[in-house]
Design an enzyme around this catalytic site. Structure first.
Site, PDB file in Angstrom:
ATOM      1  N   GLY A  28       0.772  -1.200  -0.036  1.00 34.95           N
ATOM      2  CA  GLY A  28      -0.001   0.083   0.128  1.00 34.95           C
ATOM      3  C   GLY A  28       0.680   1.337  -0.041  1.00 34.95           C
ATOM      4  O   GLY A  28       2.095   1.230   0.253  1.00 34.95           O
ATOM      5  N   GLN A  53       2.625   9.870   1.400  1.00 31.77           N
ATOM      6  CA  GLN A  53       3.901   9.316   1.360  1.00 31.77           C
ATOM      7  C   GLN A  53       4.736   9.554   0.113  1.00 31.77           C
ATOM      8  O   GLN A  53       5.914   9.435  -0.101  1.00 31.77           O
ATOM      9  CB  GLN A  53       3.828   7.885   1.134  1.00 31.77           C
ATOM     10  CG  GLN A  53       3.376   7.379   2.650  1.00 31.77           C
ATOM     11  CD  GLN A  53       3.204   5.830   2.705  1.00 31.77           C
ATOM     12  OE1 GLN A  53       2.333   5.309   2.069  1.00 31.77           O
ATOM     13  NE2 GLN A  53       4.285   5.201   3.153  1.00 31.77           N
ATOM     14  N   CYS A  96       6.223  -0.211   7.333  1.00 28.84           N
ATOM     15  CA  CYS A  96       5.793   0.826   6.264  1.00 28.84           C
ATOM     16  C   CYS A  96       6.924   1.453   5.379  1.00 28.84           C
ATOM     17  O   CYS A  96       8.015   1.333   5.882  1.00 28.84           O
ATOM     18  CB  CYS A  96       5.601   2.194   7.377  1.00 28.84           C
ATOM     19  SG  CYS A  96       4.984   3.569   6.702  1.00 28.84           S
ATOM     20  N   LEU A  97       6.372   1.593   4.347  1.00 32.90           N
ATOM     21  CA  LEU A  97       7.379   2.047   3.214  1.00 32.90           C
ATOM     22  C   LEU A  97       8.156   3.362   3.636  1.00 32.90           C
ATOM     23  O   LEU A  97       9.315   3.862   3.260  1.00 32.90           O
ATOM     24  CB  LEU A  97       6.660   2.412   1.850  1.00 32.90           C
ATOM     25  CG  LEU A  97       6.700   1.362   1.060  1.00 32.90           C
ATOM     26  CD1 LEU A  97       5.731   1.858  -0.181  1.00 32.90           C
ATOM     27  CD2 LEU A  97       7.864   1.065   0.457  1.00 32.90           C
ATOM     28  N   HIS A 151      -4.076   0.988   8.075  1.00 32.10           N
ATOM     29  CA  HIS A 151      -2.692   1.683   7.999  1.00 32.10           C
ATOM     30  C   HIS A 151      -2.528   2.882   7.016  1.00 32.10           C
ATOM     31  O   HIS A 151      -2.346   3.760   7.257  1.00 32.10           O
ATOM     32  CB  HIS A 151      -1.813   0.594   7.564  1.00 32.10           C
ATOM     33  CG  HIS A 151      -0.418   1.053   7.120  1.00 32.10           C
ATOM     34  ND1 HIS A 151       0.859   0.672   8.069  1.00 32.10           N
ATOM     35  CD2 HIS A 151       0.318   1.846   6.325  1.00 32.10           C
ATOM     36  CE1 HIS A 151       1.815   1.266   7.786  1.00 32.10           C
ATOM     37  NE2 HIS A 151       1.686   1.919   6.513  1.00 32.10           N
ATOM     38  N   GLU A 152      -3.357   2.653   5.806  1.00 28.27           N
ATOM     39  CA  GLU A 152      -3.316   3.756   5.186  1.00 28.27           C
ATOM     40  C   GLU A 152      -4.288   4.676   5.203  1.00 28.27           C
ATOM     41  O   GLU A 152      -4.084   6.074   5.064  1.00 28.27           O
ATOM     42  CB  GLU A 152      -3.815   3.016   3.435  1.00 28.27           C
ATOM     43  CG  GLU A 152      -2.964   2.049   2.849  1.00 28.27           C
ATOM     44  CD  GLU A 152      -1.640   2.348   2.999  1.00 28.27           C
ATOM     45  OE1 GLU A 152      -1.099   3.553   2.676  1.00 28.27           O
ATOM     46  OE2 GLU A 152      -0.596   1.545   2.999  1.00 28.27           O
ATOM     47  N   HIS A 211      -2.317   7.122   7.376  1.00 30.47           N
ATOM     48  CA  HIS A 211      -1.293   7.955   6.589  1.00 30.47           C
ATOM     49  C   HIS A 211      -2.077   9.294   6.288  1.00 30.47           C
ATOM     50  O   HIS A 211      -1.521  10.292   6.255  1.00 30.47           O
ATOM     51  CB  HIS A 211      -0.892   7.399   5.401  1.00 30.47           C
ATOM     52  CG  HIS A 211       0.321   6.764   5.553  1.00 30.47           C
ATOM     53  ND1 HIS A 211       1.697   7.206   6.114  1.00 30.47           N
ATOM     54  CD2 HIS A 211       0.538   5.258   5.289  1.00 30.47           C
ATOM     55  CE1 HIS A 211       2.621   6.135   5.929  1.00 30.47           C
ATOM     56  NE2 HIS A 211       1.805   5.045   5.847  1.00 30.47           N
TER      57      HIS A 211
HETATM   58 ZN    ZN Z   1       2.786   3.266   5.738  1.00 30.76          ZN
END
Ligand code: ZN
Length: 168
Positions: free
Chosen positions: A46, A51, A88-89, A130-131, A134
């Site tokens: 995701g 981000q 997380c990215l 999670h998204e 963000h």
């Molecule tokens: Zn993340």
């Protein structure tokens, strides 16, 4: 073209995203670029607009059945709280244990402008939470206990130093 993914320390990750009024060409292009960025990140599922530095309420994800995009998502129902291991990215290499709901219902808009509700459970439910976090400027380290947050931040810093040395 893949976009640059912002990492911890970039203030944009802490901002609240704003509703998308209409899916115009600019949003279409953003969704496409975010999809490519996610594809270029092996093992990741995701990516939220903040981000990549864009404060719009949308995210893309792919849990194995193709790329999807949710616009203006809102979690309207939750159930079955459980603990999850999560990465997380924007915090590469860091994993923490945090509480998540095992089931959620999300209302949102699709890129074609349809208003839909999605019910998800397990990993997909975790991903949606999670998204959505963000889009509010919330990161996984905000959801774990203080001890674990401290450990995760130290680990993150160590990894960041190693990455810098590797590219020096
Ligand atoms: Zn993340």
């Amino acid at each position: 073209m893949a976009l640059e993914i912002k990492t911890l320390g970039d203030p944009v990750l802490r901002e609240e995203c704003r509703d998308v009024e209409a899916v115009d060409r600019e949003i279409d292009e953003l969704i496409e670029a975010m999809g490519e960025t996610l594809k270029a990140s092996p093992g990741r599922v995701g990516l939220a607009a903040s981000q990549v530095g864009v404060l719009k309420r949308l995210f893309v994800f792919d849990t194995g059945s193709g790329l999807r995009c949710l616009i203006n998502p809102e979690i309207v129902e939750t159930a079955d709280e459980t603990m999850c291991e999560e990465g997380c990215l924007s915090l590469p290499g860091v994993y923490v244990s945090i509480p998540r709901f095992g089931r959620v219902k999300v209302r949102c808009m699709t890129p074609s402008g349809h208003r839909i509700a999605i019910e998800a459970e397990g990993f997909a439910a975790q991903l949606l939470q999670h998204e959505c976090d963000h889009l509010e400027g919330v990161l996984i380290i905000d959801r774990c206990d203080p001890e674990e947050k401290k450990r995760a931040l130290e680990e993150y810093q160590q990894l960041a130093i190693q990455r810098e040395q590797a590219t020096a």
